[in-house]
Design a protein around this motif. Structure first.
Motif, PDB file in Angstrom:
ATOM      1  N   ALA A 147       0.754  -1.157   0.153  1.00  0.00           N
ATOM      2  CA  ALA A 147      -0.133  -0.071   0.012  1.00  0.00           C
ATOM      3  C   ALA A 147       0.872   1.342   0.007  1.00  0.00           C
ATOM      4  CB  ALA A 147      -1.062   0.036   1.364  1.00  0.00           C
ATOM      5  N   THR A 148       0.449   2.501  -0.637  1.00  0.00           N
ATOM      6  CA  THR A 148       1.154   3.607  -0.736  1.00  0.00           C
ATOM      7  C   THR A 148       0.492   4.583   0.402  1.00  0.00           C
ATOM      8  OG1 THR A 148      -0.152   4.436  -2.555  1.00  0.00           O
ATOM      9  CG2 THR A 148       1.799   3.312  -3.224  1.00  0.00           C
ATOM     10  N   GLY A 149      -0.480   4.462   0.982  1.00  0.00           N
ATOM     11  CA  GLY A 149      -0.922   5.065   1.979  1.00  0.00           C
ATOM     12  C   GLY A 149      -1.435   4.318   3.179  1.00  0.00           C
ATOM     13  N   LEU A 150      -1.094   5.017   4.562  1.00  0.00           N
ATOM     14  CA  LEU A 150      -1.802   4.614   5.646  1.00  0.00           C
ATOM     15  C   LEU A 150      -2.460   5.787   6.564  1.00  0.00           C
ATOM     16  CD1 LEU A 150      -2.112   2.237   8.157  1.00  0.00           C
ATOM     17  CD2 LEU A 150       0.281   3.100   8.508  1.00  0.00           C
ATOM     18  N   PHE A 151      -3.567   5.576   6.615  1.00  0.00           N
ATOM     19  CA  PHE A 151      -4.375   6.625   7.134  1.00  0.00           C
ATOM     20  C   PHE A 151      -4.643   6.159   8.657  1.00  0.00           C
ATOM     21  CE2 PHE A 151      -4.649   7.339   2.919  1.00  0.00           C
ATOM     22  CZ  PHE A 151      -4.899   8.774   2.881  1.00  0.00           C
ATOM     23  N   VAL A 152      -4.176   6.795   9.709  1.00  0.00           N
ATOM     24  CA  VAL A 152      -4.459   6.594  10.977  1.00  0.00           C
ATOM     25  C   VAL A 152      -5.591   7.266  11.669  1.00  0.00           C
ATOM     26  CG1 VAL A 152      -3.432   6.364  13.361  1.00  0.00           C
ATOM     27  CG2 VAL A 152      -1.811   6.221  11.381  1.00  0.00           C
ATOM     28  N   ALA A 153      -6.653   6.555  11.910  1.00  0.00           N
ATOM     29  CA  ALA A 153      -8.037   7.172  12.321  1.00  0.00           C
ATOM     30  C   ALA A 153      -8.335   6.493  13.674  1.00  0.00           C
ATOM     31  CB  ALA A 153      -9.160   7.032  11.230  1.00  0.00           C
ATOM     32  N   ILE A 154      -7.474   6.841  14.469  1.00  0.00           N
ATOM     33  CA  ILE A 154      -7.911   6.206  15.933  1.00  0.00           C
ATOM     34  C   ILE A 154      -8.110   7.568  17.060  1.00  0.00           C
ATOM     35  CG2 ILE A 154      -6.494   4.155  15.502  1.00  0.00           C
ATOM     36  CD1 ILE A 154      -4.163   5.536  17.185  1.00  0.00           C
ATOM     37  N   GLY A 155      -8.213   8.692  16.322  1.00  0.00           N
ATOM     38  CA  GLY A 155      -8.896   9.802  17.045  1.00  0.00           C
ATOM     39  C   GLY A 155      -7.886  11.057  17.193  1.00  0.00           C
ATOM     40  N   HIS A 156      -8.326  11.942  17.846  1.00  0.00           N
ATOM     41  CA  HIS A 156      -7.600  13.314  17.979  1.00  0.00           C
ATOM     42  C   HIS A 156      -7.610  13.419  19.749  1.00  0.00           C
ATOM     43  CE1 HIS A 156      -7.435  13.566  13.918  1.00  0.00           C
ATOM     44  NE2 HIS A 156      -6.559  14.535  14.086  1.00  0.00           N
ATOM     45  N   THR A 157      -6.382  14.240  20.359  1.00  0.00           N
ATOM     46  CA  THR A 157      -6.603  14.633  21.409  1.00  0.00           C
ATOM     47  C   THR A 157      -6.437  16.059  21.520  1.00  0.00           C
ATOM     48  OG1 THR A 157      -5.321  12.549  22.391  1.00  0.00           O
ATOM     49  CG2 THR A 157      -5.652  14.569  23.725  1.00  0.00           C
ATOM     50  N   PRO A 158      -7.652  16.743  22.000  1.00  0.00           N
ATOM     51  CA  PRO A 158      -7.557  18.163  22.187  1.00  0.00           C
ATOM     52  C   PRO A 158      -6.503  18.737  22.989  1.00  0.00           C
ATOM     53  CG  PRO A 158      -9.351  17.503  23.137  1.00  0.00           C
ATOM     54  CD  PRO A 158      -9.058  16.212  22.526  1.00  0.00           C
ATOM     55  N   ASN A 159      -5.830  19.586  22.581  1.00  0.00           N
ATOM     56  CA  ASN A 159      -4.777  20.231  23.911  1.00  0.00           C
ATOM     57  C   ASN A 159      -5.458  21.211  24.774  1.00  0.00           C
ATOM     58  OD1 ASN A 159      -2.807  18.939  22.165  1.00  0.00           O
ATOM     59  ND2 ASN A 159      -2.890  20.394  20.830  1.00  0.00           N
ATOM     60  N   THR A 160      -6.183  20.661  25.745  1.00  0.00           N
ATOM     61  CA  THR A 160      -6.790  21.436  26.815  1.00  0.00           C
ATOM     62  C   THR A 160      -6.202  21.160  27.880  1.00  0.00           C
ATOM     63  OG1 THR A 160      -8.267  19.531  27.046  1.00  0.00           O
ATOM     64  CG2 THR A 160      -9.038  21.273  25.425  1.00  0.00           C
ATOM     65  N   HIS A 161      -5.154  20.717  28.386  1.00  0.00           N
ATOM     66  CA  HIS A 161      -4.801  20.262  29.718  1.00  0.00           C
ATOM     67  C   HIS A 161      -4.463  21.690  30.586  1.00  0.00           C
ATOM     68  CE1 HIS A 161      -0.945  21.449  27.107  1.00  0.00           C
ATOM     69  NE2 HIS A 161      -0.527  21.882  28.472  1.00  0.00           N
ATOM     70  N   LEU A 162      -4.342  22.791  29.793  1.00  0.00           N
ATOM     71  CA  LEU A 162      -4.241  24.063  30.749  1.00  0.00           C
ATOM     72  C   LEU A 162      -5.309  24.477  31.187  1.00  0.00           C
ATOM     73  CD1 LEU A 162      -2.114  26.379  28.416  1.00  0.00           C
ATOM     74  CD2 LEU A 162      -1.328  25.402  30.531  1.00  0.00           C
ATOM     75  N   PHE A 163      -6.501  24.033  30.671  1.00  0.00           N
ATOM     76  CA  PHE A 163      -8.134  24.510  31.233  1.00  0.00           C
ATOM     77  C   PHE A 163      -8.815  23.525  31.904  1.00  0.00           C
ATOM     78  CE2 PHE A 163      -6.436  25.966  27.090  1.00  0.00           C
ATOM     79  CZ  PHE A 163      -6.182  27.568  27.475  1.00  0.00           C
ATOM     80  N   GLN A 164      -8.183  22.177  32.055  1.00  0.00           N
ATOM     81  CA  GLN A 164      -8.745  21.229  32.713  1.00  0.00           C
ATOM     82  C   GLN A 164      -9.526  21.546  34.016  1.00  0.00           C
ATOM     83  OE1 GLN A 164      -9.511  18.303  31.616  1.00  0.00           O
ATOM     84  NE2 GLN A 164      -8.358  18.452  29.792  1.00  0.00           N
ATOM     85  N   GLY A 165     -10.803  21.468  34.375  1.00  0.00           N
ATOM     86  CA  GLY A 165     -11.883  21.712  35.576  1.00  0.00           C
ATOM     87  C   GLY A 165     -12.015  23.006  35.708  1.00  0.00           C
ATOM     88  N   VAL A 166     -11.718  24.008  34.690  1.00  0.00           N
ATOM     89  CA  VAL A 166     -11.887  25.260  34.640  1.00  0.00           C
ATOM     90  C   VAL A 166     -12.763  25.603  33.468  1.00  0.00           C
ATOM     91  CG1 VAL A 166     -11.203  27.646  34.451  1.00  0.00           C
ATOM     92  CG2 VAL A 166      -9.800  26.002  35.722  1.00  0.00           C
TER      93      VAL A 166
END
Length: 320
Positions: free
Chosen positions: A241-260
């Motif tokens: 195969a010439t392409g591999l598409f990783v589709a296991i999700g994204h993690t939003p960069n929200t650690h600075l705002f957790q709980g707020v």
């Protein structure tokens, strides 16, 4: 650390959302400050500019009929923001205090108080962390079919995942490529029934159950295949195969705002529908940090524009 300056608008994050917000805020004479981000202990390869900085070719951003590389596009975004007087710090924010006003934004070397904050910290794709993956990123390995699928017309590609995102990627790619092989670690899919049916009924999509990628292989030109392991038998095989598409999700960069700041169960920041306003007055969120649906440069830029306009109007209402 220098004495804290009270700023009208501080933008945390760069990328299409952050830099577009900076352009609009600067043109409104809000003198925005941008913390563009940079390497971290968790991700020493991270660079300011968001996910486009690791995207080789961008062909779907309006205004560039011949296409443009991701880094070139972000360089233009940055220069445009600076042209109107945006002050940019190529560093990370390490602390945000939203409990008192003006808000506190503390960077690695600079600290500000700010009347309003625009959050544009984006989201990071989840990767497989297997041998060869890093080597062939943007030379076969991708986390966005909508962004890169057109480069694989009439070719064979792989998609990894079992949720709705993987189904969407596989279905989209099937319209473009020769054949899609969907690799899933289990013997049942996690995706919604309607999304599963679309994939399972598509003659151009083959599902390999109980399968995981052990290694991505290729040559100096790019990816040529992947070593795939059957998790029940432990047997391996090389899939061309010439392409591999990783589709296991994204993690939003929200650690600075957790709980707020309020978030969705998936971790993305909640904004008022049709707006970029968060649950705290004067704090706005734009781009992929609050968008789990589209995740495109053009939609991120659009919400960056919205955030700057809303911040300007909010400041006027506050008499700032």
């Amino acid at each position: 650390m220098a004495d804290e300056k009270i700023n009208k608008v501080t933008i945390i994050g760069s990328g299409p959302a952050g830099y577009t917000a900076a352009v609009y805020a600067a043109r409104a004479n809000l003198e925005p400050v941008v913390f563009a981000g940079g390497p971290t202990m968790e991700d020493p390869q991270r660079v300011p500019g968001g996910q486009l900085m690791v995207t080789t070719d961008v062909e779907n951003y309006p205004g560039f009929p011949e296409g443009i590389t991701g880094p070139e596009l972000m360089e233009r975004f940055q220069k445009q923001a600076e042209r109107f007087g945006t002050q940019i710090h190529m560093e990370n924010v390490v602390k945000v205090d939203l409990s008192s006003r003006p808000f506190l934004i503390q960077g690695e070397s600079a600290s500000y108080r700010s009347e309003a904050i625009i959050i544009a910290t984006g989201a990071s794709a989840k990767w497989l962390n297997v041998k060869g993956e890093d080597r062939y990123k943007n030379r076969g390995v991708s986390a966005c079919a909508t962004c890169d699928g057109a480069f694989y017309k009439k070719q064979d590609v792989l998609v990894v995942g079992g949720g709705d995102t993987a189904m969407e990627e596989a279905t989209y790619l099937a319209k473009i490529v020769n054949r899609v092989t969907l690799l899933h670690r289990r013997d049942t899919l996690r995706a919604s029934k309607i999304m599963q049916e679309r994939v399972l009924k598509n003659p151009k999509i083959t599902v390999m159950w109980n399968s995981a990628v052990d290694e991505v292989v290729g040559n100096e030109k790019g990816m040529t295949g992947a070593v795939v392991r059957n998790l029940k038998t432990n047997d391996t095989q090389l899939l061309n195969a010439t392409g591999l598409f990783v589709a296991i999700g994204h993690t939003p960069n929200t650690h600075l705002f957790q709980g707020v700041l309020e978030t969705h169960p998936s971790g993305y920041l909640k904004t008022v529908p049709g707006s970029t306003r968060t649950n705290i007055e004067g704090v706005f969120a734009c781009g992929d940090v609050q968008d789990s649906t589209y995740r495109q440069a053009i939609t991120a830029a659009g919400t960056g524009c919205m955030a700057a306009i809303e911040a300007e109007r909010w400041l006027i209402e506050q008499g700032k």
